[in-house]
Design a protein around this motif. Sequence first.
Motif: not given
Length: 361
Positions: A4-12, A55-64
């Motif tokens: 899941a990719l976020l292209h720019a801060v604030g994107d919906d 950015v571009p950013l792939i969110p997520g930091h809580e994982g296993a």
Amino acid sequence: MRAALLHAVGDDKLDIRDDVTLAPVGPGDVRVRIKATGVCHSDLSAMTGVLPQPVPLIPGHEGAGEVVEVGEHVGSVQPGDHVVISWRPACQECDLCLGGQPFLCMKYIIESFTKGNFRFGAGTTAFGMAGCGTWAEEIVVPSVGVVRIDPEVPWEAAALIGCGITTGVGAAINTARVRPGSTVVVIGCGGVGLSVIQGARISGARTILAVDPLESKHSLAKKVGATHAVTPDEVPGALADLTGGGGFDYGFEVVGKSATIQSAWQLTRAGGDVIVVGAGAVDDMVSISAFSLLFEGKKLLSSLYGEADVRHDFPYFAKLYKAGQLDLESLISSRIKLADLNDAVAALKSGEVLRQIVVMD
């Protein structure tokens, strides 16, 4: 692979795509196949710019997940190991790490702003949130960014240990060191707030007041350890009934707002501890009178990542879970697929859900 990719801060909307690749595994790196990852409020804060990220950013930091490849200099884990991802890797060499504060180490956080381990499209670099990016099927992180965990712990529970549990339980156990028989108030009953409640319960607090405007969260707060639960409007009555108006021994703020930090200050007794756990905005300023700060004798503490040494605390929390002392199942609102992340983010914004867990195929 999918991510899941976020292209720019604030994107919906996130761009859910299947053409993402990884940078090669370096000598000190590990490649992990993500098995479960949480949808945390901090991910939303990164998407909106409250928590600055490249950015571009792939969110997520809580994982296993499962280790699938290790660099030639890595000896701490091997392929097949079950690991929890640490979004705050400690170099284990700087003054902060050697001085017992590895949760403040900035080495890899700084590197995460310049080193993107993801590629997409025609080779465009993408960054992982906090150097992780667990909203992807696989990630490459430094070997100190993973901790081996008991393979009997379910992936969803292991993922929660990676952030929400460690942040909340750690705030009670490591930062506040809640004393048996003490009184506690927790403002904010999201996943981290409920973890603070559990940490206070495990520490032996006799009174734990949960404060949240959503009454739908009150029963769950009591299920995991709160002795009482109220809305903000009901706080004055609870303060009088539970402390005689004197205030609580410990006040935890788990919202990340100046107004709730001030509320925690006001609800804590003279000489008590006020612990800020919520991640707030850089321009949200807290105002406390200098007179009060000195003469009331309260201690204002921050608790970053539960002040954890994850090498010890991740396995410790896993043991508490296996012993039935940590309720992780109750914190999971739903299990979803990676393709559902846009709906999950929308649900997170509503404030009605706790932890949605992405379970990878």
